[in-house]
Design an enzyme around this catalytic site. Structure first.
Site, PDB file in Angstrom:
ATOM      1  N   GLY A  38       2.259   5.305   4.531  1.00  0.00           N
ATOM      2  CA  GLY A  38       3.276   6.071   3.815  1.00  0.00           C
ATOM      3  C   GLY A  38       4.487   5.223   3.467  1.00  0.00           C
ATOM      4  CD  GLU A  44      -0.629  -4.126   1.911  1.00  0.00           C
ATOM      5  OE1 GLU A  44       0.603  -4.132   2.028  1.00  0.00           O
ATOM      6  OE2 GLU A  44      -1.256  -3.234   1.316  1.00  0.00           O
TER       7      GLU A  44
END
Ligand code: FAD
Length: 400
Positions: A132, A251
Site C-alpha cells: 500500500g 524490490e
C-alpha cells in the site's frame, strides 16, 4: 568478474530442477507457464496450494536467513533457484510481495514480536501480502502520501483513513503494508509511519481495476477507520520513510534477476511462431529477434558482473541500470511479438475479449516501464546516484 557458477552451485541447480520436475505434476501440471505478470488472475486457489507445496519442500523464502525460516541461500543460489523455477515453467508466486518485500522489511526493521507474528505465515506460503504505497497523488512522488493514521489513546490502536491505488493482489491478500501520515501537519518524507494492516476487517474496501488485458490483478483500496494494533507499526511513528525506502531496495534486488529465464521462455515462443508462420524469413524480423537475443545475453552477463560485486558484497552502481534495461527490453519484445503475429495480432482468440498469451504479454509489458519506478525515474536515479549529477529541483507540496 564471475561469469560462471561453482561446481557446488551447479549441484544445487540439479537439486532445484529435480524437485520441480518431481513436484510440478498432477493438479499442478496445469499451472506451468501460468500466473506470471499479466496472468496473475489465473488459478489463484491452485497457485496458493502450490505455494504451500513449495513451502513443504523448503523452497519459499530461499534467500532469507535460516533463523527467520528461510533457506539461507547465497545470491548465486538464489539466481539459480529463480532460473530453474522459470525454466521449469513453474507458476508465478502469489506470495511474491510477502516473500520479496514485506518479509525482508520485517526482518530488517521489524521488532522480534513482529517477526514472530508475521514471518512464519509467509514462509509457509499461507499468508499473502500487498503493498500500500501508491495513491492517486503519490506514485513516483511517494513522499506526497496523504493517507493518515492517528493513534486512538483510549483503544490503544492506530486508525487509518485514506486511499491507495494500483495495489497488486490486494483482493487475494491477508495483509497490506501501508505508508500513512502519522503527523497530519507534516510534509514530504517527514511524519510518515509504516503499518502492517489486516485486510479482512470493517473499514477496508478493495475495488478491482480492469486493465488493458481485460483482467484485474490490481485494485483501489479504501481505508475508512481501519485499525491496526499499537505494535503493528514498523519503526517509530514519523520515521516510516526510512523503512519504506529500505523496502524499495529489496524490490530492486536479486529476485528480479531470475526473471531472465521467463523472458527466454517468451522469446522462444516468439521464435517458434516466427518459424511456423514464415515471419522468420523477413530480414527485419530476423534482425529484431537477433537483437532481442543479444539483449538477453547482455542482461545475463551484466547480472553476473553485478553479482560478482564489490568485495564487501554490496551491489555496484551498474545495478542501477538494470530496471531501465529489462523493462525497455521487455516492452520491445511485446512489440516484436505483435509484428511476428502479423495481422493475427489484431484478432481475438474468442469472445468477448479472449487474448492469446502473446497479445496479453504485449499489453501487460507496457506497465513494466511504470511499476517499481518508471523509466523516467530510473534515468533520474542513474543520473543522480550513479553518475553523481546534480539533483533535479524538488517541490514540496503541503497536503490539504
Ligand atoms: C502493474 C502495476 C502494478 C503496481 N502495483 C503496485 C502495488 O502493488 N502497490 C503500489 O503501491 N503501487 C503499485 N503500482 C504503482 C506504481 O508504483 C506507480 O504507478 C508508479 O510508481 C508511477 O506512479 P504514478 O502511476 O502515480 O505516475 P506518476 O508518478 O504520476 O508519473 C506520471 C509520469 O510522469 C513521469 N514523472 C513523474 N515524476 C517525474 C520526474 N521527477 N522526472 C521525470 N518524469 C517524471 C513518470 O515517469 C510518468 O511517466 C503498480 C503499477 C503498475 C502499473
Amino acid at each position: 568478474m564471475k561469469l560462471s557458477f561453482s561446481a557446488a552451485d551447479e549441484q544445487f541447480r540439479i537439486e532445484v530442477a529435480t524437485w520441480l520436475e518431481e513436484n510440478l505434476v498432477g493438479e499442478f501440471a496445469q499451472l506451468r507457464y501460468r500466473g506470471g505478470p499479466g496472468d496473475e488472475h489465473m488459478f489463484p486457489e491452485e497457485r496458493k496450494r502450490w505455494e504451500q507445496k513449495l513451502a513443504e519442500g523448503g523452497w519459499t523464502c530461499v534467500g532469507w536467513p535460516k533463523e527467520h525460516g528461510g533457506r539461507g541461500c547465497s545470491i548465486e543460489q538464489q539466481v539459480i533457484f529463480h532460473e530453474e523455477y522459470a525454466r521449469a515453467g513453474a507458476p508465478g508466486h502469489v506470495g511474491h510481495i510477502g516473500e520479496g518485500l514485506a518479509g525482508p522489511t520485517i526482518i530488517a526493521f521489524g521488532s522480534a514480536a513482529q517477526q514472530a507474528k508475521y514471518l512464519p505465515g509467509i514462509v509457509a506460503g499461507k499468508e499473502l501480502w500487498c503493498q500500500g504505497y501508491s495513491e492517486p497523488g503519490a506514485g513516483s512522488d511517494l513522499a506526497n502520501v496523504k493517507t493518515k493514521a492517528h493513534f486512538d489513546e483510549q483503544k490503544q490502536q492506530w486508525v487509518i483513513n485514506g486511499q491507495k491505488v494500483w495495489t497488486s493482489l490486494a483482493h487475494e491478500s491477508d495483509y497490506c503494508f501501508v505508508i500513512a501520515r502519522t503527523d497530519p501537519d507534516s510534509v514530504a518524507h517527514k511524519g510518515l509511519g509504516f503499518f502492517l494492516v489486516k485486510m479482512d476487517q470493517p473499514g477496508v474496501e478493495v475495488r478491482g481495476i480492469e486493465q488493458l488485458t481485460g483482467t484485474s490483478e490490481f485494485n483501489e483500496v479504501f481505508f475508512d477507520d481501519a485499525v491496526c494494533a499499537a505494535d503493528d507499526i514498523v519503526g517509530e511513528p514519523g520515521q516510516g520513510w526510512a523503512v519504506a525506502m529500505g523496502l524499495l531496495g529489496f524490490e530492486r534486488g536479486v529476485s528480479t534477476l531470475g526473471q531472465q529465464m521467463q523472458f527466454q521462455n517468451e522469446l522462444n515462443q516468439v521464435i517458434t511462431l516466427a518459424k511456423e508462420n514464415g515471419a522468420a524469413s523477413d530480414p527485419v524480423i530476423r534482425q529484431r529477434i537477433a537483437e532481442a537475443h543479444a539483449g538477453l545475453k547482455i542482461m545475463r552477463y551484466n547480472s553476473m558482473r553485478t553479482l560478482s560485486g564489490a568485495d564487501d558484497g554490496s551491489l555496484q552502481k551498474e545495478a542501477l541500470m538494470y530496471k531501465l534495461f529489462w523493462a525497455t527490453w521487455h516492452r520491445d519484445l511485446g512489440e516484436l511479438a505483435m509484428d511476428v503475429m502479423g495481422p493475427e495480432a489484431e484478432m481475438l482468440d474468442g469472445g468477448p475479449y479472449e487474448l492469446s498469451r502473446l497479445q496479453s504479454m504485449y499489453l501487460f509489458v507496457r506497465s513494466d516501464t511504470i511499476y517499481g519506478g518508471t523509466n523516467e525515474i530510473q534515468r533520474n536515479i542513474i543520473a543522480e546516484r550513479g553518475l553523481g549529477m546534480p539533483r533535479e529541483p524538488r517541490v514540496t507540496i503541503k497536503p490539504q
